[in-house]
Design a protein around this motif. Structure first.
Motif, short mmCIF file in Angstrom:
data_model
loop_
_atom_site.label_atom_id
_atom_site.label_comp_id
_atom_site.label_asym_id
_atom_site.label_seq_id
_atom_site.Cartn_x
_atom_site.Cartn_y
_atom_site.Cartn_z
N ALA A 3 0.80 -1.23 0.00
CA ALA A 3 0.00 0.00 0.00
C ALA A 3 0.83 1.28 0.00
O ALA A 3 0.41 2.29 -0.57
N THR A 4 1.99 1.25 0.63
CA THR A 4 2.77 2.47 0.73
C THR A 4 3.29 2.90 -0.62
O THR A 4 3.09 4.04 -1.06
N PHE A 5 3.97 1.99 -1.32
CA PHE A 5 4.47 2.38 -2.63
C PHE A 5 3.31 2.70 -3.58
O PHE A 5 3.41 3.61 -4.40
N ALA A 15 14.77 7.05 0.67
CA ALA A 15 13.44 6.56 0.31
C ALA A 15 12.68 6.20 1.59
O ALA A 15 13.27 5.95 2.62
N GLN A 16 11.36 6.16 1.49
CA GLN A 16 10.58 5.61 2.60
C GLN A 16 10.93 4.12 2.66
O GLN A 16 10.78 3.40 1.65
N GLY A 17 11.36 3.65 3.80
CA GLY A 17 11.90 2.29 3.88
C GLY A 17 10.98 1.23 3.33
O GLY A 17 11.39 0.37 2.54
N HIS A 18 9.70 1.30 3.69
CA HIS A 18 8.81 0.21 3.30
C HIS A 18 8.18 0.44 1.93
O HIS A 18 7.25 -0.25 1.55
N SER A 19 8.74 1.39 1.17
CA SER A 19 8.33 1.49 -0.24
C SER A 19 9.36 0.78 -1.12
O SER A 19 9.29 0.86 -2.35
N ILE A 27 -3.29 8.55 -1.87
CA ILE A 27 -4.23 7.56 -1.31
C ILE A 27 -3.45 6.31 -0.99
O ILE A 27 -2.74 5.75 -1.84
N LYS A 28 -3.55 5.88 0.24
CA LYS A 28 -2.82 4.68 0.62
C LYS A 28 -3.47 3.47 -0.05
O LYS A 28 -4.69 3.31 -0.03
N GLY A 29 -2.64 2.65 -0.66
CA GLY A 29 -3.16 1.47 -1.34
C GLY A 29 -3.80 1.80 -2.68
O GLY A 29 -4.63 1.03 -3.18
C1 LIG Z 1 10.64 3.77 14.83
C2 LIG Z 1 9.62 2.92 14.14
N1 LIG Z 1 8.46 2.66 14.76
C3 LIG Z 1 7.54 1.88 14.15
C4 LIG Z 1 7.78 1.33 12.93
C5 LIG Z 1 6.74 0.41 12.28
N2 LIG Z 1 6.10 1.05 11.13
C6 LIG Z 1 6.52 0.84 9.88
S1 LIG Z 1 5.66 1.69 8.75
C7 LIG Z 1 4.65 2.34 9.92
C8 LIG Z 1 3.54 3.25 9.52
C9 LIG Z 1 4.08 4.32 8.65
O1 LIG Z 1 3.11 5.26 8.33
P1 LIG Z 1 3.50 6.46 7.40
O2 LIG Z 1 4.74 7.10 7.89
O3 LIG Z 1 2.32 7.33 7.27
O4 LIG Z 1 3.88 5.77 6.05
P2 LIG Z 1 2.91 5.22 4.89
O5 LIG Z 1 3.12 3.75 4.90
O6 LIG Z 1 1.53 5.59 5.25
O7 LIG Z 1 3.39 5.88 3.67
C10 LIG Z 1 5.02 1.90 11.18
C11 LIG Z 1 4.35 2.25 12.46
C12 LIG Z 1 9.01 1.62 12.33
N3 LIG Z 1 9.35 1.13 11.13
N4 LIG Z 1 9.90 2.44 12.94
#
Ligand SMILES: Cc1ncc(C[n+]2csc(CCOP(=O)(O)OP(=O)(O)O)c2C)c(N)n1
Ligand SMILES: [Mg+2]
Length: 887
Positions: free
Chosen positions: A105-107, A136-140, A388-390
């Protein structure tokens, strides 16, 4: 702030008409000038006009002022659609095979934000450009891998091994330079560290440039972050530094998808407005990208401002819900609030309404924002992009609270995704979620490559090595290797400052040294360096310093070498990290020394220290006034007895607790050899103390032992007639108590005591674990000896260790000590008192070391227990004294 009531609408209209006329005939600059004058006039006349840091909830750049994108929108859309699909496919496939997690959803929300950057803005390092830096946003990460895959930089096999790294062919879950050292530069997934590090990276680039070490002109730091992530104190904690330092080489892109992991970021408010106020308030250039182009005609028709009013009224929770439903819902609940707005969209179908896009999904709006940000001077820029997420996941997660962790999509959702983005996947293949690739002759493939070629090539290349530095030989530190002489007492902190002085004067590497302090120079006796090296300041020194008439005055300078970070350990650490990775990001090895109160080191900024390991930092951290009992007169929150334990948790952090000046010189010199000559990706943590004592000459052949973690400092010459012998280990200042204990044992108890200066229990354990692991896996081979074992094997008597750290610190080598082993340490809360009393309180002084040695001999049956009891009595130790851990 509550909106003020309009008590005279016709008068309001007159003023508005006047403004409108200025805007039309004379332009925004003139209008701005007039408004500022009016406000100034009102304020000077005594009116209270509260400051408003926000602007209307619309795009900052009006349609007429947008830079048009020079790209091919159709091709870019197809490319982006493939990237979207592949990034989703990688997560779904990895979960099908291995159930390893991942984020879609993030990317999905950020695809356009990255795409426009890749196609038009982000320079790779090349002959013509030093390269832009992307946080980059890590989880993207799946999206960034997907892009690299389409360029031919990653293989299908690698994609299929997303998050399956153990066999070496996988892709790491998040940006981890440790795991993908040729691809990722900056670890960002621990929320907040990316924004913070990016600010200091941008500032360090200015430092390198103004010191003439690297030309960083024209290079930018682009930092992506989530709107939820902005809640981290680290994310916003340094934004005022960025504006104060005029970091116009810095661009933040906040992906405002209105959601975080659990739900809305500001369900009851508006995150974009809140962030706008925060950033504007401290002087950033703020660009809001809220609405996509499909809204432009509606906004143009909104002459009365009713649409804008409605946009402002809606809270983020509602905006999220709108995008989880459909066009009919939006018509009813958004436009339906006012009949005029319903009328405005009367000729639009529900699908048309659904198509009204958000700014962050509109490549034209994003391009315009990036172009404005890239050319902006004098201030850092933040782009607040509403997304929009996702996006594209439809029923499987679009704008839904569950979307963050969604890693499964059913056939129907996959088909909907395929159709929405026009992807060529037949029905009978859809469940396999196959990767899509462009033919090498296709227009898309050629376009992608052309765009990257124009910007210097593939972006994700990390440099592993730079030119090696010539590190001075140990003889350069000769004065520290000799005995200081009786009466010439000094601390290891002073020894460190002398070493630093020798280094900064070195013709070859002197300029590469970066001393970093967080407002503690005077604490560590480094104020002499202010004048000598200067404190770096982008503006130089605009004032006569108070102490200008003194030799060591407080000198700020554009060419200064010292980074004085103020009371800001996280910032100082981030500066250190930027310097410690300059070999990679800038191709120039820097030698940073960040010295801090050890208590305000690892436990304060531990997560950054961890990231520093991931990031392959090379540099020195110095924990000053270290140890639980050396900082007399301070107290509980100052006295560190555990930083070495924290340091030991970081696999590539090499740590030492030296006692003597020559040990420090040997350790620092060898650290430089390893980091800057051989270019090993390790960093050093060394504790130094403020206790003054005389320093002996380096014993012959001690060098290797100092580095390995222990060496025989003094062999007992007492030919103890009793035949009793013990081995005493000690580190840091407590080694001196150990030396005193050896004298007590020899003189008063006829026990010969050999003394081992144990510079690193951490290194001893690491080596021993490595050896014993090998032995376990090679049962048929002759077992290899550990270094600790080799040192102690042929010596006589039980072993006793004492340090200024928790007992577990010295205890960690127990398994490898070949005989009875007793450990003393400083468990418990520190407190203020004299060193002497603190050491007695924590039971690490010479008397306790003596008692522990006697007890060990008694347990070995070498002396009667009564002898121990007598010693306890003699030393005035109360056996019923409470355990220091409990008081
Ligand atoms: C310090 C820390 N706390 C919690 C997390 C777990 N975590 C990963 S993504 C996330 C939500 C991120 O939301 P947002 O910054 O709005 O990014 P989006 O995915 O919505 O783009 C959380 C809580 C983390 N990676 N690092
Ligand atoms: Mg978010």
């Amino acid at each position: 702030m509550e909106p003020l009531p309009d008590i005279d609408p016709s008068e309001t209209q007159e003023w508005l008409d006047a403004l409108e006329s200025v805007l039309t005939h004379e332009g925004t600059e003139r209008a701005h000038y007039l408004l500022e004058r009016l406000i100034e006039k009102a304020r000077r006349s005594g009116a209270y006009l509260p400051y408003s840091a926000t602007t209307a909830y619309i795009n900052t750049i009006p349609p007429g002022k947008e830079d048009p994108s020079p790209g091919n929108p159709a091709l870019e859309h197809r490319i982006r659609s493939y990237v979207r699909w592949n990034s989703m496919a990688m997560v779904l496939r990895a979960n099908k095979h291995s159930n390893v997690g991942g984020h879609i959803a993030t990317f999905a929300s950020a695809a356009t934000l990255y795409d426009v950057g890749y196609n038009h803005f982000w320079h790779a390092a090349s002959e013509n450009h030093g390269g832009d830096l992307l946080f980059a946003q890590g989880h993207s990460s799946p999206g960034l891998y997907a892009y690299a895959f389409l360029l031919g930089e990653l293989t299908e096999e690698q994609l299929d091994n997303f998050r399956q790294e153990v066999e070496g062919k996988g892709l790491s879950s998040y940006p981890h330079p440790w795991l993908m050292p040729d691809f990722w530069k900056f670890p960002t997934v621990s929320m907040g560290l990316g924004p913070l590090m990016a600010i200091y990276q941008a500032r360090f680039m200015k430092y390198l440039d103004s010191r003439g070490l690297v030309n960083t002109q024209g290079r930018k730091v682009w930092a992506f972050m989530g709107d939820g992530e902005m809640d981290e104190p680290e994310s916003k904690g340094a934004i005022s530094l960025a504006s104060r330092e005029n970091l116009d080489n810095l661009i933040f892109v906040v992906n405002c998808n209105l959601q975080r992991l659990d739900g809305p970021v500001r369900g009851n408010g508006k995150i974009i407005q809140e962030l706008e106020a925060d950033f504007r308030g401290v002087g950033w250039n703020v660009i809001k990208v809220i609405w996509g182009s499909y809204w432009d005609p509606l906004l143009a028709k909104d002459t009365k401002g009713l649409l804008q009013q409605r946009m402002m009224e809606c809270v983020d929770g509602e905006y999220q819900t709108f995008k989880s439903r459909d066009g009919a819902y939006v018509r009813k609940h958004f436009f339906g609030k006012y009949p005029e707005l319903l009328a405005m969209v009367a000729n639009m179908s529900d699908d048309d309404i659904w198509r009204l896009n958000r700014g962050g999904h509109d490549p034209h709006k994003v391009y315009a924002a990036y172009a404005a940000a890239a050319r902006h001077t004098g201030q850092p820029t933040v782009i607040l992009a509403k997304t929009i997420k996702g996006y594209g996941m439809g029923e499987a997660g679009e704008a839904q609270n569950i979307t963050h962790q969604q890693k499964k999509m059913g056939t129907t959702s996959l088909k909907a995704f395929r159709d929405r983005f026009g992807l060529p996947i037949p029905d009978d293949k859809i469940d396999e979620v196959p990767y899509l690739k462009f033919d090498e002759k296709s227009a898309e493939f050629i376009y992608m490559h052309e765009r990257r070629q124009a910007l210097g090539g593939f972006l994700h290349r990390r440099r592993r090595k730079a030119d090696a530095l010539q590190v001075p030989p140990l003889s350069a530190f000769e004065t520290l290797l000799k005995a200081s002489g009786e009466g010439r007492e000094s601390s290891t902190t002073m020894a460190f400052v002398r070493i630093l002085n020798i280094l900064v004067k070195d013709k070859g590497i002197g300029k590469r040294v970066v001393p970093i302090v967080a407002d503690e120079s005077r604490t560590f006796g480094m104020e002499g360096m202010f004048r000598q090296l200067g404190i770096w300041s982008s503006t130089g020194q605009l004032y006569t310093p108070q102490d200008a008439d003194q030799l060591m005055y407080y000198k700020e300078d554009k060419n200064g070498q010292i980074l004085q970070e103020g009371i800001n350990e996280a910032g100082a650490m981030s500066s250190w990290m930027a310097a410690a990775t300059a070999y990679s990001t800038h191709g120039v090895q820097m030698i940073p020394f960040y010295i801090f109160y050890s208590m305000f080191g690892f436990q304060r900024v531990g997560d950054l220290a961890w990231a520093a390991g991931d990031m392959r930092c090379r540099g020195f951290l110095l924990g000053g006034t270290a140890g639980r009992t050396t900082l007399n007169g301070e107290g509980l929150q100052h006295e560190d007895g555990h930083s070495h334990l924290a340091a030991s948790t970081i696999p590539n952090c090499v740590s030492y607790d030296p006692t003597f000046a020559y040990e420090l010189a040997v350790i620092i010199r060898d650290g430089m050899r390893r980091m800057y000559e051989v270019q090993e990706d390790v960093y050093y943590y060394i504790t130094v103390m403020n206790e003054n004592y005389s320093h002996p000459e380096m014993p012959a052949n001690a060098e290797q032992g100092i580095l390995k973690g222990m060496y025989l400092f003094r062999e007992s010459s007492a030919g103890s007639s009793s035949g009793l012998r013990v081995q005493l280990l000690g580190s840091g200042t407590i080694l001196r108590e150990v030396i005193a204990a050896a004298e007590l044992l020899e003189k008063e108890y006829d026990v010969a005591a050999d003394i081992w200066s144990t510079t690193s229990f951490n290194e001893l354990r690491r080596e021993a674990l490595d050896i014993t692991r090998w032995n376990m896996l090679h049962p048929n081979e002759t077992p290899r000896p550990t270094y600790v074992g080799t040192c102690l094997k042929d010596r006589e008597g039980p072993v006793v260790a004492a340090t200024d750290y928790m007992k577990i610190f010295a205890d960690q080598i127990r398994e490898f000590v070949p005989r009875r082993y007793k450990v003393l340490g400083t468990d418990g809360f520190g407190r203020s008192d004299t060193r002497e009393r603190l050491r007695r309180f924590f039971e690490v002084d010479r008397y306790y070391v003596t008692v522990a040695a006697l007890e060990a001999l008694a347990e070995d049956g070498k002396i009667p227990a009564e002898k121990v009891a007598q010693a306890i009595k003699k030393f005035g130790i109360d056996p019923e004294k409470p355990n220091p851990v409990t008081v």
